[in-house]
Design a protein around this motif. Sequence first.
Motif: not given
Lengths: 123, 123
Positions: A7, A49, A51-54, A62, A64, A71, A73, A114-116, B52-54, B115, B117
């Motif tokens: 995504t 998408n 906006c993923l707010s990143a 993402v 997934s 999953t 990010i 990796s962000l999360a 969570l790799s954050a 961070l 969504r």
Amino acid sequence: MAQVTLTVCTTCRKTVDGTRVAEEPRPGLRLYEALRAADLPEGVRVIGNECLSACDNGCSLVLSGGPERWTYIYSHLDPDTHVDEILKGAAAYAATDDGIVPWRERPVIFRKQSLARIPPQKD
Amino acid sequence: MAQVTLTVCTTCRKTVDGTRVAEEPRPGLRLYEALRAADLPEGVRVIGNECLSACDNGCSLVLSGGPERWTYIYSHLDPDTHVDEILKGAAAYAATDDGIVPWRERPVIFRKQSLARIPPQKD
């Protein structure tokens, strides 16, 4: 139905030293279009998408693959240089049941950007 | 089964000016324990996860609620000052079908410390 999904944030700007760089078309849209135009590995689909707010860490996407898989990010992706590595990483992810690819088999961008990550959402 | 889940990173350190601060017990574990000890709103459960790799943006947690809802990752959370706001935000999220709480009804930490969504994973 594809097994796993990339995504891609289509509104992401590039971020350099914490500042979002103005550029049109947006790098996120270019990343999305480059992935859509690519020869996708089996079991991998690409969706966009808005906006993923990143926003502080663009370009972002993402990876997934249903409630049994982790999953991920990823951030700071480059539409000009990262498409092949993203697809290799997605193919390796699709080949797992739980989304955990052995560390050395992950593309460098997946190891370092990796962000999360989110645990399987089985229940 | 609870409707929505707060998945708290129990290994998160606090990050100040981009540097992870050494502190034991880790702030992530303290955040998890404070949430577990709290009077949880109806439909909200708390679980812990070892990473969570954050790691550059601790403390972090995931707010999720099944394949029909958006999933959110929040960052730079403080175990000493943010527990009440996290629970208010989780309760508001649980009251929605799709996870989208009107902007003004979100706690400030949820507005400012997202961070990333992830869209609903319906298919």
